[in-house]
Design an enzyme around this catalytic site. Structure first.
Site, PDB file in Angstrom:
ATOM      1  N   LYS A   1      57.652  45.045  -2.956  1.00 52.00           N
ATOM      2  CA  LYS A   1      56.419  46.366  -3.605  1.00 52.00           C
ATOM      3  C   LYS A   1      55.474  46.021  -4.087  1.00 52.00           C
ATOM      4  O   LYS A   1      55.687  45.387  -5.895  1.00 52.00           O
ATOM      5  CB  LYS A   1      57.165  47.150  -3.330  1.00 52.00           C
ATOM      6  CG  LYS A   1      56.344  48.477  -2.948  1.00 52.00           C
ATOM      7  CD  LYS A   1      57.091  49.810  -2.656  1.00 52.00           C
ATOM      8  CE  LYS A   1      56.335  51.290  -2.514  1.00 52.00           C
ATOM      9  NZ  LYS A   1      57.110  52.372  -2.268  1.00 52.00           N
TER      10      LYS A   1
ATOM     11  N   SER B   1      56.033  55.017   1.729  1.00 50.19           N
ATOM     12  CA  SER B   1      55.066  53.787   0.839  1.00 50.19           C
ATOM     13  C   SER B   1      55.694  52.611   0.327  1.00 50.19           C
ATOM     14  O   SER B   1      54.760  51.626   0.556  1.00 50.19           O
ATOM     15  CB  SER B   1      55.771  54.929  -0.320  1.00 50.19           C
ATOM     16  OG  SER B   1      56.424  54.338  -1.333  1.00 50.19           O
TER      17      SER B   1
ATOM     18  N   SER C   1      60.780  56.534   0.803  1.00 50.58           N
ATOM     19  CA  SER C   1      60.319  55.833   1.089  1.00 50.58           C
ATOM     20  C   SER C   1      60.586  54.706   1.375  1.00 50.58           C
ATOM     21  O   SER C   1      60.099  53.030   0.885  1.00 50.58           O
ATOM     22  CB  SER C   1      58.908  55.573   0.704  1.00 50.58           C
ATOM     23  OG  SER C   1      57.452  56.264   0.757  1.00 50.58           O
TER      24      SER C   1
END
Length: 589
Positions: free
Chosen positions: A107, A188, A212
């Site tokens: 990420k 997210s 998330s």
């Protein structure tokens, strides 16, 4: 700003341009164990595997109507793969139990001390890359993994605006769901979940504060492990909350997720993150200590018969929907089928709602996050150089957004940023919006663990608590934002407890997942149970993503599911009202 965009694009596309435009070859469907076995037998090289993933990304992600899960590719990925192959031939490098030569995606809020950006999706952090690897990235490299690239995310991990749309960032645009490109990938860590689902790497890494990791797992039909807070170091990760932040894998199987967790965890104290030497909030003040026997390899707990003899506490709290928004009956039916699967696999199911057990509401959570974000983000900015907010604080980021509103805020504002900026950093000051202090909020949230998951496990002698993870993915809507009907991650978020989410079914082609919850450091039990559920249901194996333009894709002119009132739903399914907080989180972060 245009120069930054050009540089980012220049890093991204040379790799995929030569990867070919054919649909990818079968090795992408293999598990990590299978890929390693093929490499050991010289049937596959890391270089071939990286090229294969690049071809898949070129075909299914970077097209204007593709998934758009990848925000940047590592320009050194092929060279790293060649090195891994060379070391394997020389019988050097990491041990056989590692991820040697396996491509992994991170990420875009996880620092990598290489040529890639770490931006949290915002141009406020674009410029000079991070000066050193995050602990997670360093552990992956030490295990021989190839960091293939970075995944898109909800900008600032969905903690900028109440009106945000999950999966959108100024730098990366909107990520789409591989099961239906009009659907939202949720949370997210949207790009991490979507990338794992679309087979763009062997696995990907996301972060969670509340929902998330598990929500993208649910929406994109993959396994997601949200570890105990402090099991995985957050050093070098753009923060929200040191009380609740954690890092975990998205993968297509429980085995793959367990293999990645084995590598990225910090079994002993990591001097860069105090939480790795402590216990999460739910255990603080209880006398419980951090285990000294944290396992090195979580794959040892995989068990196809893992549900047999287990005691599972089921809760449907909140599944009837928030306020006047009603959960469709097919969603409820899909969850009941998952509960039936537990029993069929030999588990004893205890209906916690029918027993009158009530999970407390984390009424202190939002204040805790606002308070900690304001302080923690300034500490992170101090680690960066050569980016607009380097050495600054939250107000610096607010000012940047205002100055670049056309790029950073075309769809939604920064009201959460502004609310966090208004919070006093005196931990005993009573906040006028909440009527409590930060320290009082922590005590409220600590009791969520003591009187919630811990109490349920103790009272009913459970191995885990079980519920639906979230409602299936909604159609992405940049005008009105996210459309959550229910989410259960809050049961574990405030106390810092682990969750393993696993695919459980589909509703008109959209995935629906379930979550196994446990107390701190109970990952071995949760992995055992989740692998047992996966083995008897095989949902992901029989329902790969189709990359359809829309879900459902056929019979769309037929009748829609009948919706009934929340009161009737609760009566039929013995559902208590959802635990309510005056300041309920607007979306998963």
């Amino acid at each position: 700003m245009k120069r930054v965009l050009i540089l980012t694009t220049a890093l991204l596309f040379p790799l995929i341009a030569g990867a070919g435009d054919k649909f990818p070859s079968p090795p992408n469907d293999a598990t990590i164990a299978q890929l390693k076995a093929d490499m050991a037998a010289n049937k596959l090289s890391s270089e071939q595997l990286v090229q294969d993933y690049l071809a898949r990304i070129a075909a299914l992600d970077q097209d204007p109507e593709g998934v758009n899960a990848i925000i940047e590719l590592n320009p050194d990925a092929l060279d790293l793969a060649k090195t891994a192959d060379k070391l394997r031939r020389q019988r050097k490098g990491p041990a056989a139990a590692s991820l040697n030569g396996i491509p992994i995606l991170l990420k875009d809020n996880i620092d990598t001390g290489d040529k890639m950006q770490t931006s949290a999706g915002s141009f406020a952090l674009v410029g000079t890359p991070a000066r050193q690897d995050s602990t997670v990235a360093a552990k992956l490299r030490a295990a021989g993994a190839i960091i293939l690239g970075k995944t898109n995310l909800s900008e600032w991990a969905n903690f900028r605006s109440f009106e945000s749309t999950s999966g959108w960032s100024a730098r990366g645009g909107q990520t789409n769901n591989p099961y239906g490109l009009d659907r939202n990938p949720c949370g997210s860590s949207a790009g991490s979940g979507a990338a794992a689902s679309a087979n763009f790497a062997a696995a990907s890494i996301g972060t969670e504060t509340d929902g998330s990791i598990v929500c993208p797992g649910n929406a994109n039909g993959v396994v997601a492990i949200k570890p105990t807070v402090g099991l995985v170091s957050r050093a070098g990760v753009v923060p929200i909350s040191h009380t609740q932040d954690t890092i975990g894998p998205h993968a297509r199987t429980v085995a793959d997720a367990a293999a990645v967790l084995s590598v990225i965890q910090s079994r002993t104290f990591d001097g860069r993150d105090p939480a790795t030497g402590d216990v999460p909030l739910g255990w603080q003040g209880t006398g419980r200590q951090r285990p000294t026997d944290i396992p090195a390899d979580y794959t040892q707990f995989l068990n196809a018969d893992g549900l047999r003899g287990a005691r599972i506490g089921v809760t449907r709290a909140g599944l009837a929907g928030f306020d006047s928004v009603v959960t469709p009956q097919p969603v409820l039916d899909a969850f009941e089928a998952a509960v039936d699967a537990l029993t069929a696999a030999g588990a004893t199911v205890i209906d916690l709602d029918d027993q009158g057990f009530t999970f407390p509401s984390p009424d202190g959570e939002f204040l805790v996050l606002l308070y900690e974000f304001k302080g923690d983000i300034a500490k992170y900015f101090a680690t960066r150089v050569g980016v607009p907010v380097a050495g600054g604080d939250l107000q610096t980021a607010i000012d940047f957004n205002n100055a670049h509103a056309d790029i950073e805020m075309p769809f939604f504002n920064q009201d959460i940023f502004e609310l966090a900026q208004s919070v006093s950093l005196d931990p005993d000051a009573i906040d006028p919006n909440f009527g409590i202090s930060y320290n009082q909020a922590l005590m409220i949230d600590r009791d969520v663990g003591v009187n919630g998951i811990d109490a349920a496990i103790s009272q009913f002698h459970l191995d885990a608590v079980f519920s639906a993870t979230d409602n299936p993915a909604w159609s992405t809507d940049l005008i009105y934002g996210d459309h959550f009907i229910f989410g259960t991650s809050g049961l574990a978020a405030a106390p810092g407890y682990p969750i393993v989410q696993v695919p459980a079914g589909t509703v008109f082609g959209a995935p629906l997942g379930v979550s196994f919850f446990g107390t701190a450091f109970s990952e071995p039990m949760l992995i055992k149970l989740a692998s047992g559920f996966e083995a008897v249901t095989q949902v992901r194996a029989h329902n790969p993503p189709t990359f359809a333009d829309t879900v459902p894709a056929d019979h769309i002119q037929g009748t829609t599911p009948t919706k009934i009132s929340p009161k009737v739903v609760r009566k039929q399914h013995k559902m208590p009202p959802a635990p309510r907080s005056k300041f309920r989180m607007p979306h998963h972060i």
